[in-house]
Motif scaffolding. Structure first.
Motif: not given
Length: 283
Positions: A127-137
Motif C-alpha cells: 500500500v506504499y504511496r498508493t490510494s489503490d489499496v486491496r482492502h479499501e473498506k
C-alpha cells in the motif's frame, strides 16, 4: 506395500474428514450466502484455488485401496478395478514434473536457515504511496502518510515472490531482494509467513495424492498465519476483533518475531512430510 481398507474401515475416516472440513469452512460459506466479504478469513478461499467442496472429498493417499468405493469410480486421479479404488499410477506419472518442482522448492526451503527479521513489512509495501489499496473498506491504522513513513524507515527484505509481486511500483525498488518465479527455490525460507501459508497451496496442488489429514493440517496452519499477517498489516481491523501487532514499535517487532518462530516450528514437520510424500510418488 499396499493396504486394503474395507468400507467399515474407510467410511468412518471419510465421514470424520467431512465433519472437520465443514467446521473449518462454515463461517466462510455463511458469509458467501450473505455476499459479505472478510479481509482476513476469505484469503484461504480466494487467493488459493481449492474450493470447500473439493476439500470435503477424502483422499487416503498412496498405497491404499478402498473396497466398495464406487464414489471414486471415474474420479480424476483414481482407478477403479475389481471393486476397489486406488490412486492412478498414470496420473502420477503425468504430473511427475509438477511433483518434482514442488519437491525441489519444499526441500530447498527446509534446508535453508529461517529468517525472522522481515516484520511483515510486505503488507505495508503493498500500500506504499498508493490510494489503490486491496482492502479499501478498512482504514490504514496510521493513515497513508504514517504508513509510507514506516516503509521508508525500515529495511524491506521480502524473499517471497508471491508477496513481492503485489508490492507497489515505488516499493519494489526498496526491497533488498528482487524475487522472481525462477528464483523461488533459491530464495524461499522457512521463517517467511507466506512460504509457510503456501504449504496449504502445495498440499492442495498434490491432491488427490496427498492424505487429506495433511491437507487440513496445512489449511489450519495457513488460517492461523493469515490472522497474524493481517494483525501486523497497516490495516485497522479492530472492528472485526483483531488487535494490531504494531510492528513499527520494538514491542510489536518482538511479538511478531516470536509468533513467526512458532509458526516456523509448526510448518517444518508439515513441509518435511510433503517432501517425503513427493519422494514416494517420484520413487
Amino acid at each position: 506395500m499396499t493396504v486394503t481398507l474395507s468400507p467399515a474401515e474407510w467410511t468412518p475416516l471419510a465421514d470424520a474428514h467431512r465433519v472437520r472440513v465443514d467446521a473449518l469452512v462454515a463461517d466462510h460459506l455463511d458469509r458467501r450466502k450473505r455476499r459479505e466479504a472478510h479481509p482476513v478469513e476469505d484469503f484461504l478461499f480466494t487467493y488459493y484455488p481449492t474450493r470447500p467442496n473439493q476439500l470435503r472429498v477424502w483422499h487416503p493417499g498412496p498405497g491404499v485401496r478402498l473396497l466398495d468405493a464406487g464414489e471414486y469410480d471415474g474420479r480424476r486421479g483414481y482407478t477403479y478395478r475389481d471393486g476397489a479404488a486406488a490412486l492412478d499410477p498414470e496420473e502420477i506419472a503425468r504430473r511427475r514434473n509438477s511433483v518434482a518442482w514442488i519437491r525441489l522448492l519444499l526441500a530447498a526451503t527446509a534446508d535453508r536457515q529461517p529468517q525472522f527479521g522481515c516484520f511483515g513489512l510486505h503488507e505495508w509495501a503493498m500500500v506504499y504511496r498508493t490510494s489503490d489499496v486491496r482492502h479499501e473498506k478498512w482504514p490504514l491504522r496510521l493513515g497513508a502518510e504514517g504508513t509510507d513513513s514506516v516503509v521508508e524507515s525500515h529495511k524491506i527484505a521480502c524473499s517471497h515472490f508471491d508477496a513481492f509481486r503485489f508490492f507497489t511500483a515505488p516499493a519494489r525498488g526498496l526491497n533488498v531482494l528482487q524475487p522472481t518465479r525462477e528464483l523461488q527455490p533459491a530464495l524461499e525460507q522457512g521463517g517467511c509467513l507466506h512460504a509457510n501459508m503456501d504449504l496449504y497451496k502445495w498440499a492442495s496442488k498434490l491432491m488427490p495424492f496427498v492424505p487429506s489429514a495433511l491437507v487440513l493440517d496445512c489449511f489450519e496452519l495457513a488460517r492461523d498465519i493469515r490472522t497474524l499477517d493481517m494483525r501486523a498489516s497497516p490495516y485497522d481491523l479492530a472492528a472485526l476483533g483483531y488487535s494490531p501487532v504494531p510492528i513499527e514499535t520494538p514491542a510489536g517487532k518482538a511479538e511478531y518475531a516470536a509468533a513467526q518462530r512458532s509458526f516456523a516450528a509448526r510448518a517444518r514437520p508439515l513441509r518435511l512430510r510433503l517432501v517425503d510424500l513427493c519422494d514416494e510418488l517420484l520413487g
